[in-house]
Design a protein around this motif. Sequence first.
Motif, PDB file in Angstrom:
ATOM      1  N   LYS A   1      24.018  65.071   6.635  1.00 19.16           N
ATOM      2  CA  LYS A   1      24.255  63.791   6.337  1.00 19.16           C
ATOM      3  C   LYS A   1      24.148  63.642   4.778  1.00 19.16           C
ATOM      4  O   LYS A   1      23.542  64.515   4.325  1.00 19.16           O
TER       5      LYS A   1
ATOM      6  N   ASP B   1      28.897  67.303  11.347  1.00 22.18           N
ATOM      7  CA  ASP B   1      28.620  67.465  12.421  1.00 22.18           C
ATOM      8  C   ASP B   1      27.060  67.870  12.223  1.00 22.18           C
ATOM      9  O   ASP B   1      26.173  67.609  13.245  1.00 22.18           O
ATOM     10  N   CYS B   2      26.491  68.548  11.345  1.00 25.01           N
ATOM     11  CA  CYS B   2      25.086  68.780  11.067  1.00 25.01           C
ATOM     12  C   CYS B   2      24.473  68.441   9.764  1.00 25.01           C
ATOM     13  O   CYS B   2      23.159  68.314   9.869  1.00 25.01           O
TER      14      CYS B   2
ATOM     15  N   GLU C   1      24.701  55.266   7.559  1.00 18.04           N
ATOM     16  CA  GLU C   1      24.859  56.148   8.638  1.00 18.04           C
ATOM     17  C   GLU C   1      25.705  55.387   9.775  1.00 18.04           C
ATOM     18  O   GLU C   1      25.230  54.245   9.957  1.00 18.04           O
TER      19      GLU C   1
ATOM     20  N   ASP D   1      27.347  55.087  15.609  1.00 12.93           N
ATOM     21  CA  ASP D   1      28.048  55.920  16.554  1.00 12.93           C
ATOM     22  C   ASP D   1      27.713  57.600  16.279  1.00 12.93           C
ATOM     23  O   ASP D   1      28.470  58.305  16.604  1.00 12.93           O
ATOM     24  N   ALA D   2      26.971  57.923  15.207  1.00 12.70           N
ATOM     25  CA  ALA D   2      27.070  59.102  14.637  1.00 12.70           C
ATOM     26  C   ALA D   2      26.339  60.102  15.456  1.00 12.70           C
ATOM     27  O   ALA D   2      25.356  59.747  16.088  1.00 12.70           O
ATOM     28  N   THR D   3      26.812  61.305  15.665  1.00 10.28           N
ATOM     29  CA  THR D   3      26.343  62.128  16.505  1.00 10.28           C
ATOM     30  C   THR D   3      26.289  63.670  15.778  1.00 10.28           C
ATOM     31  O   THR D   3      27.217  63.662  15.250  1.00 10.28           O
ATOM     32  N   TYR D   4      25.211  64.415  15.966  1.00 13.39           N
ATOM     33  CA  TYR D   4      25.173  65.564  15.332  1.00 13.39           C
ATOM     34  C   TYR D   4      25.060  66.728  16.372  1.00 13.39           C
ATOM     35  O   TYR D   4      24.629  66.423  17.447  1.00 13.39           O
TER      36      TYR D   4
END
Length: 159
Positions: free
Chosen positions: A50, A47-48, A56, A59-62
């Motif tokens: 990588k 979540d925070c 990556e 659709d990666a969201t952080y």
Amino acid sequence: MRIFIVIALTSMLFACEQGAQSPRGFSLPEGDTQAGLQVYKKYQCGDCHKIAGDPEKEDATYLIVQPITLGGSSGRIKTYAELVTSIINPSHKLTPRQPASFTSEDGVSLMRIVNDELTVSELIDLVAYLQPKYKVTPYRTSDYRLYQLRIPDKNDDTP
């Protein structure tokens, strides 16, 4: 007399590392990298963070503006103890170069403390998963051209 001073100074240096706070003798068993990946997912580290070199997802969201990269190349090795410390005490070593979005107003890491959730086995496995992600890049020395001292010939007008 000089040898006595050298021995005394050396003894004092090594004596400092023998105190109760010394990391000497600290060792954890080998971890399982596959289990470490599962720990990484279980605690939602992605979540925070990588992982350097991993593709990556589109659709990666952080949860933070700029994800913190784990792994990658460095001029020095990332030790086992440094990784353990970073996980259990994330505010231990924050550099001033870190974006403000990584810390609270009082300079404390925004990483959630998982010490009451994470088991020792999970910590060992997580470190086993993360440590190989760090690669040491050998220090590249400067290439200096060899200069030759030119001794002028008696008949040469060049200085």
